[in-house]
Design a protein around this motif. Sequence first.
Motif, PDB file in Angstrom:
ATOM      1  N   ARG A   1       8.233  -2.123   5.006  1.00 12.76           N
ATOM      2  CA  ARG A   1       7.918  -1.446   6.263  1.00 12.76           C
ATOM      3  C   ARG A   1       7.887  -2.441   7.419  1.00 12.76           C
ATOM      4  O   ARG A   1       8.384  -2.183   8.489  1.00 12.76           O
ATOM      5  CB  ARG A   1       6.579  -0.728   6.135  1.00 12.76           C
ATOM      6  CG  ARG A   1       6.308   0.274   7.241  1.00 12.76           C
ATOM      7  CD  ARG A   1       4.908   0.825   7.171  1.00 12.76           C
ATOM      8  NE  ARG A   1       3.938  -0.215   7.448  1.00 12.76           N
ATOM      9  CZ  ARG A   1       2.920  -0.526   6.651  1.00 12.76           C
ATOM     10  NH1 ARG A   1       2.738   0.126   5.539  1.00 12.76           N
ATOM     11  NH2 ARG A   1       2.098  -1.494   6.969  1.00 12.76           N
ATOM     12  N   GLU A   2       7.252  -3.589   7.130  1.00  9.84           N
ATOM     13  CA  GLU A   2       7.127  -4.608   8.171  1.00  9.84           C
ATOM     14  C   GLU A   2       7.308  -5.989   7.564  1.00  9.84           C
ATOM     15  O   GLU A   2       7.024  -6.180   6.383  1.00  9.84           O
ATOM     16  CB  GLU A   2       5.721  -4.565   8.789  1.00  9.84           C
ATOM     17  CG  GLU A   2       5.541  -3.499   9.836  1.00  9.84           C
ATOM     18  CD  GLU A   2       4.223  -3.678  10.575  1.00  9.84           C
ATOM     19  OE1 GLU A   2       3.394  -4.504  10.143  1.00  9.84           O
ATOM     20  OE2 GLU A   2       4.025  -2.975  11.579  1.00  9.84           O
TER      21      GLU A   2
ATOM     22  N   ARG B   1       9.988  -2.540  15.937  1.00 11.71           N
ATOM     23  CA  ARG B   1       9.177  -1.782  14.969  1.00 11.71           C
ATOM     24  C   ARG B   1       8.816  -2.538  13.694  1.00 11.71           C
ATOM     25  O   ARG B   1       7.848  -2.178  13.014  1.00 11.71           O
ATOM     26  CB  ARG B   1       9.952  -0.517  14.552  1.00 11.71           C
ATOM     27  CG  ARG B   1      10.255   0.410  15.699  1.00 11.71           C
ATOM     28  CD  ARG B   1       9.818   1.825  15.398  1.00 11.71           C
ATOM     29  NE  ARG B   1      10.303   2.304  14.111  1.00 11.71           N
ATOM     30  CZ  ARG B   1      11.392   3.062  13.971  1.00 11.71           C
ATOM     31  NH1 ARG B   1      12.093   3.413  15.017  1.00 11.71           N
ATOM     32  NH2 ARG B   1      11.757   3.469  12.775  1.00 11.71           N
ATOM     33  N   HIS B   2       9.613  -3.529  13.322  1.00 10.20           N
ATOM     34  CA  HIS B   2       9.453  -4.059  11.965  1.00 10.20           C
ATOM     35  C   HIS B   2       8.969  -5.498  11.859  1.00 10.20           C
ATOM     36  O   HIS B   2       8.813  -6.009  10.760  1.00 10.20           O
ATOM     37  CB  HIS B   2      10.771  -3.928  11.202  1.00 10.20           C
ATOM     38  CG  HIS B   2      11.212  -2.516  11.015  1.00 10.20           C
ATOM     39  ND1 HIS B   2      10.453  -1.589  10.340  1.00 10.20           N
ATOM     40  CD2 HIS B   2      12.317  -1.853  11.447  1.00 10.20           C
ATOM     41  CE1 HIS B   2      11.085  -0.415  10.339  1.00 10.20           C
ATOM     42  NE2 HIS B   2      12.209  -0.545  11.011  1.00 10.20           N
TER      43      HIS B   2
ATOM     44  N   ASP C   1       0.849  -1.193   0.000  1.00  9.49           N
ATOM     45  CA  ASP C   1       0.000   0.000   0.000  1.00  9.49           C
ATOM     46  C   ASP C   1       0.883   1.241   0.000  1.00  9.49           C
ATOM     47  O   ASP C   1       2.109   1.141  -0.086  1.00  9.49           O
ATOM     48  CB  ASP C   1      -1.008  -0.026   1.160  1.00  9.49           C
ATOM     49  CG  ASP C   1      -0.322  -0.113   2.504  1.00  9.49           C
ATOM     50  OD1 ASP C   1       0.817   0.385   2.606  1.00  9.49           O
ATOM     51  OD2 ASP C   1      -0.900  -0.693   3.436  1.00  9.49           O
ATOM     52  N   SER C   2       0.266   2.400   0.104  1.00 14.37           N
ATOM     53  CA  SER C   2       1.022   3.641  -0.083  1.00 14.37           C
ATOM     54  C   SER C   2       2.101   3.838   0.984  1.00 14.37           C
ATOM     55  O   SER C   2       3.094   4.519   0.751  1.00 14.37           O
ATOM     56  CB  SER C   2       0.058   4.828  -0.068  1.00 14.37           C
ATOM     57  OG  SER C   2      -0.714   4.777   1.115  1.00 14.37           O
ATOM     58  N   SER C   3       1.946   3.213   2.140  1.00 11.43           N
ATOM     59  CA  SER C   3       2.919   3.447   3.201  1.00 11.43           C
ATOM     60  C   SER C   3       4.098   2.476   3.135  1.00 11.43           C
ATOM     61  O   SER C   3       4.975   2.516   3.983  1.00 11.43           O
ATOM     62  CB  SER C   3       2.235   3.350   4.565  1.00 11.43           C
ATOM     63  OG  SER C   3       1.710   2.055   4.753  1.00 11.43           O
ATOM     64  N   GLY C   4       4.104   1.592   2.163  1.00  6.22           N
ATOM     65  CA  GLY C   4       5.234   0.681   2.025  1.00  6.22           C
ATOM     66  C   GLY C   4       4.779  -0.766   1.939  1.00  6.22           C
ATOM     67  O   GLY C   4       3.587  -1.049   1.905  1.00  6.22           O
ATOM     68  N   TRP C   5       5.754  -1.652   1.883  1.00  8.29           N
ATOM     69  CA  TRP C   5       5.421  -3.067   1.728  1.00  8.29           C
ATOM     70  C   TRP C   5       5.323  -3.765   3.076  1.00  8.29           C
ATOM     71  O   TRP C   5       6.120  -3.517   3.972  1.00  8.29           O
ATOM     72  CB  TRP C   5       6.508  -3.784   0.934  1.00  8.29           C
ATOM     73  CG  TRP C   5       6.666  -3.329  -0.463  1.00  8.29           C
ATOM     74  CD1 TRP C   5       5.823  -2.500  -1.167  1.00  8.29           C
ATOM     75  CD2 TRP C   5       7.747  -3.650  -1.346  1.00  8.29           C
ATOM     76  NE1 TRP C   5       6.307  -2.293  -2.424  1.00  8.29           N
ATOM     77  CE2 TRP C   5       7.487  -2.988  -2.568  1.00  8.29           C
ATOM     78  CE3 TRP C   5       8.883  -4.423  -1.242  1.00  8.29           C
ATOM     79  CZ2 TRP C   5       8.338  -3.079  -3.663  1.00  8.29           C
ATOM     80  CZ3 TRP C   5       9.738  -4.525  -2.328  1.00  8.29           C
ATOM     81  CH2 TRP C   5       9.463  -3.859  -3.523  1.00  8.29           C
ATOM     82  N   THR C   6       4.365  -4.644   3.162  1.00  2.00           N
ATOM     83  CA  THR C   6       4.359  -5.606   4.259  1.00  2.00           C
ATOM     84  C   THR C   6       4.731  -6.936   3.645  1.00  2.00           C
ATOM     85  O   THR C   6       4.053  -7.434   2.746  1.00  2.00           O
ATOM     86  CB  THR C   6       2.971  -5.693   4.920  1.00  2.00           C
ATOM     87  OG1 THR C   6       2.630  -4.414   5.447  1.00  2.00           O
ATOM     88  CG2 THR C   6       2.978  -6.724   6.041  1.00  2.00           C
TER      89      THR C   6
ATOM     90  N   ASN D   1      16.230   3.810   2.471  1.00  2.00           N
ATOM     91  CA  ASN D   1      14.809   3.884   2.151  1.00  2.00           C
ATOM     92  C   ASN D   1      14.283   2.503   1.769  1.00  2.00           C
ATOM     93  O   ASN D   1      13.965   2.244   0.623  1.00  2.00           O
ATOM     94  CB  ASN D   1      14.569   4.850   0.984  1.00  2.00           C
ATOM     95  CG  ASN D   1      14.871   6.273   1.387  1.00  2.00           C
ATOM     96  OD1 ASN D   1      14.321   6.762   2.381  1.00  2.00           O
ATOM     97  ND2 ASN D   1      15.741   6.921   0.653  1.00  2.00           N
TER      98      ASN D   1
END
Length: 267
Positions: free
Chosen positions: A198-199, A243-244, A160-165, A194
Amino acid sequence: MTNFLAASTTANQDRGPRGKAADHRLRAMIALSRLGYASTRQLARIVWGKITASSLRQAQRLIAVLSDERLIVVRRDSMACQQMVALTATGVRWLSFEIPGDKAHARDWLRHAHAHRTACNSVFAAIGAPAYGYTELEIQSQQAPCKSLYHKVPDLLIADSSGWTWVEVEHSYRSAKDFEKVIQWLRWVFNQENSPVREVWFVITRPGASTIGQRLRTALTHQDFRDGIPRQIRELDARILSRHIQIWKLDHDSLELEPVPLIRSVS
DNA sequence: TGCCCGTATGAAAAGTCGAT
DNA sequence: ATCGACTTTTCATACGGGCA
């Protein structure tokens, strides 16, 4: 990846029932095209949102109808005692887009169904079959934004727009060697300036893999400064851990994910 | 695991035939 | 000659064996 909205607007016209039934049918067909094959339970979870006696019956009825119309083939999985279904060539033509790998039908995937893909599909259903997510089949067919990263292929990917899971389906116990690779990979990914990731989710689908959380915690926790681990790595590992990473357990009956606490509560 | 191929199957198309 | 009912042919495709 295939344009879903375009597909849903064209495939919906003059093909069988209208309204709710047509919507269920379309969603089931799209899900099948993305997963390669699916069980009754997986379809019930994806199309009706949750597993209930009612949604399972509806899924069974829909499968019977689609099978009568020769849009899908049914195979009984003797191991898991469930029905597995896949698109026929007629079913693929019914959709107005191509299935992964531009295959004429999904029969071969069904015939060579394997436990790992089946587990990945269950997890995909359990996270709600997001349109911005990618199935194991889509990733293998190189339709996802990421085919592999630093020699590792995701089981599922949510972009999604906030990054990959990045989703790892833990269907068997990882060997020490394999586990060490995962740790190195995590450090590589989250040491990037960068990182698109994200997670990373680890989803336990079998009891044998249930210690993955403890193993990750142990490997990424450094209490003793004298253990020779550089400070940067200690900080990186602490950040990864807090966090990840998320650990989940798949409930095979309800096809829901239950969070597994990663950090031991302080007593 | 993916692909090819021979066979089986079933539905649609084409052909047959008797009654009117 | 035309119509409807039945039979045969054709075609697409599902199935499953086997190979790489």
